[in-house]
Design a protein around this motif. Structure first.
Motif, PDB file in Angstrom:
ATOM      1  N   VAL A 119      24.161  65.906  50.533  1.00 43.82           N
ATOM      2  CA  VAL A 119      25.196  65.926  49.500  1.00 43.82           C
ATOM      3  C   VAL A 119      25.081  67.188  48.665  1.00 43.82           C
ATOM      4  N   MET A 178      27.052  69.620  52.101  1.00 41.02           N
ATOM      5  CA  MET A 178      28.454  69.350  51.800  1.00 41.02           C
ATOM      6  C   MET A 178      29.047  70.441  50.925  1.00 41.02           C
ATOM      7  N   ILE A 232      31.258  62.624  51.882  1.00 39.93           N
ATOM      8  CA  ILE A 232      30.181  62.540  50.893  1.00 39.93           C
ATOM      9  C   ILE A 232      29.917  61.082  50.553  1.00 39.93           C
ATOM     10  N   LEU A 250      35.361  64.878  50.885  1.00 44.54           N
ATOM     11  CA  LEU A 250      34.854  64.039  49.795  1.00 44.54           C
ATOM     12  C   LEU A 250      34.540  62.632  50.297  1.00 44.54           C
TER      13      LEU A 250
END
Lengths: 383, 171
Positions: free
Chosen positions: B68, B72, B41, B38
């Motif tokens: 993203v 991800m 990101i 995270l």
């Protein structure tokens, strides 16, 4: 009437301009648009909940909320107070930071998308020259907060819901973008403003949805949009009969309300973008102001979404994936080809060629891909 | 008016840069691998912000959409398949730390050498050319058509490979 909001904004700026320097005026101009969006988003969400409950109620032959105010118009406010005063329960083993951040983050993409929607003539908050790409990019990030919520709750059902959301959102993004490609191709622009202006012929009725390729694209885009905001019949992520409430199982009070808010704002923005791309945006015959046309079309699409919810049973996960990858994706690819052919040829060649392309793509995609099934044998008893 | 706006924008750019560096440090240092993903990101979003400040808005949005939105998400899926993914006692270093450090250092010196030897033409602020999507498309279809086609072939072969691997019955 048409420019009432634009005039209102410039009026406010004129008044402020008397005692503010130029640069502060620029900041205020931005702030006014942001405030308008920040109010529009939650208010839309509040009254969409009422609309949904009323319409679904009507479809199920019951009155829906009717106790708070006339026809229940104050129901959303009562709900809001209830949500704000409810106890906020965090599971003991939950990942505290993620559990808290997820509902906060999920509202952000939903609100950011409002920036490129052309609400009316001269009423696009930010006229980006890559507006549609902005919409796709920002809404693609909304899968991550959902996954944060499902992971942070430390709950098996929540995690199952989260996995379903990710799979579903990735799959449906592909046909969604490809369904919009013919529109972008023929307008030659990614700007939402230019797309609306390109549909201004025939007294504001030359919508892309009225051409064959546009109609197909419109249906595919709308279906994918419904799937993208996890609404019924694609609401596998929170399928209450299978996995309790999916990714928001462990949320209560205002945090739960924020998930709800994001979902309703997403269904509004998806309908709005669908209107912009295929239904002419704010274009329409001149007897109504442009923003009213826009909201009429958007709310009719939202009504169709609610109608889906009142009518259709939920998909199974393999049916859901099959629909996206085996049906919608090939259809959008064929649609791009046909849209190009339809646009660049004339007369009978156009119609005959398009029909030939439809037949050829059907043969190519369905007949040739059919699995080999052995002939059915019939056994008879020997006499 | 221009100068006040510009200082404001500059402060914003430095904030975004600081945020992305902070998120990058968090991505390598956090013990929980999901938190690290995270934080990564966050770094990617910060880089997109820097692209926007350089007026490469198409690049910024493509960056968000691909990294993203898609990459991800796949990374998170891969993390779900790892064991002990939220165990705080997992060691963050193993005996390959020293070679990895040396490799990183070598790469850093190479990049620094490249950055210092490249002549960067400095233009006055505000004259950065704005590259539109149409310019990009035309460049891809004329000047860079060969690299573009090579990338398409590579992607298609990757796709075919994935299908062959995922196929139940052998060909």
């Amino acid at each position: 009437m048409d420019q009432i909001f634009v005039t209102l904004k410039s009026g406010i700026l004129d008044q402020l301009g008397r005692f503010l320097p130029d640069w502060a005026l620029v900041v205020h101009s931005v702030l006014i648009s942001i405030t308008a969006i920040a109010i529009l988003g939650p208010v839309t969400m509040m009254y969409l909940t009422l609309l949904e409950r009323k319409v679904v109620g009507r479809m199920q032959n019951r009155p829906g909320p009717n106790r708070v105010g006339k026809w229940g118009v104050l129901q959303p406010i009562a709900d809001g107070i209830k949500m704000l005063t409810k106890e906020d329960i965090v599971p003991l083993r939950a990942d505290g930071v993620l559990h808290f951040l997820a509902p906060v983050l999920i509202v952000m993409p939903a609100l950011l998308v409002f920036a490129v929607i052309p609400f009316g003539r001269n009423m696009t908050p930010v006229n980006l020259n890559i507006g549609f790409l902005y919409f796709i990019a920002v809404s693609s990030t909304s899968a991550i907060p959902i996954f944060m919520a499902s992971w942070g709750s430390r709950n098996k059902y929540a995690l199952l819901g989260g996995m379903r959301v990710i799979a579903q959102m990735i799959s449906y993004e592909v046909p969604m973008v490809l369904a919009a490609v013919p529109v972008l191709m023929l307008t030659g622009s990614l700007s939402t403003n230019d797309i609306v202006t390109a549909q201004s012929g025939w007294g504001g009725l030359q919508w892309f949805a009225l051409t064959p390729w546009g109609f197909a694209g419109f249906i595919i885009f709308f279906l994918c949009g419904v799937a993208e905001c996890n609404r019924s019949p694609f609401d596998l992520a929170e399928a209450e009969s299978e996995i309790i409430a999916g990714f928001h199982t462990e949320y209560s009070g205002m945090k739960f309300a924020l998930f709800y808010m994001a979902e309703f704002m997403n269904s509004f923005t998806v309908s709005a973008i669908c209107t912009t791309l295929f239904l002419g945006g704010w274009q329409g015959p001149g007897f109504l102001p442009s923003w009213l046309w826009f909201f009429l079309k958007t709310y009719s699409l939202i009504f169709v979404m609610i109608w889906f919810r009142g009518t259709l049973p939920r998909f199974r996960i393999d049916q859901l994936m099959g629909l996206a990858w085996k049906l919608l994706l090939p259809m959008t690819l064929a649609n791009i080809l046909i849209a190009g052919f339809w646009h660049f040829t004339h007369g009978w060649i156009k119609i005959a060629g398009s029909i030939a392309l439809v037949i050829a793509s059907y043969e190519g995609l369905v007949r040739l891909n059919q699995r080999y099934t052995p002939e059915k044998r019939v056994y008879t008893f020997a006499e | 008016m221009i100068s006040e706006m510009q200082t404001g924008i500059q402060i914003g750019i430095y904030l975004v840069m600081a945020l992305s560096v902070f998120a990058a440090l968090a991505a390598v240092n956090l013990p929980n691998i999901f938190h690290a993903a995270l934080a990564f990101i966050g770094t990617l979003l910060g880089i997109a912000g820097i692209f926007i400040s350089l007026r490469a808005d198409f690049l910024a949005l493509a960056h968000i959409l691909i990294y993203v939105g898609a990459v991800m998400t796949l990374v998170i899926f891969a993390i779900m398949l790892t064991q002990r993914l939220s165990d705080p006692n997992v060691r963050q270093h193993n005996n390959l730390s020293a070679p990895a450090f040396l490799g990183g250092l070598a790469f850093l010196t190479l990049m620094a050498k490249l950055i210092y030897t490249t002549p960067w033409p400095v233009k006055a602020a505000g004259t950065v050319p704005h590259v539109s999507v149409m310019d990009l498309g035309q460049a891809l279809m004329t000047t860079y058509v060969f690299p573009f086609e090579v990338i398409s072939v590579v992607l298609i072969s990757a796709l075919l490979g994935a299908i062959v691997i995922a196929k139940k019955d052998p060909l």
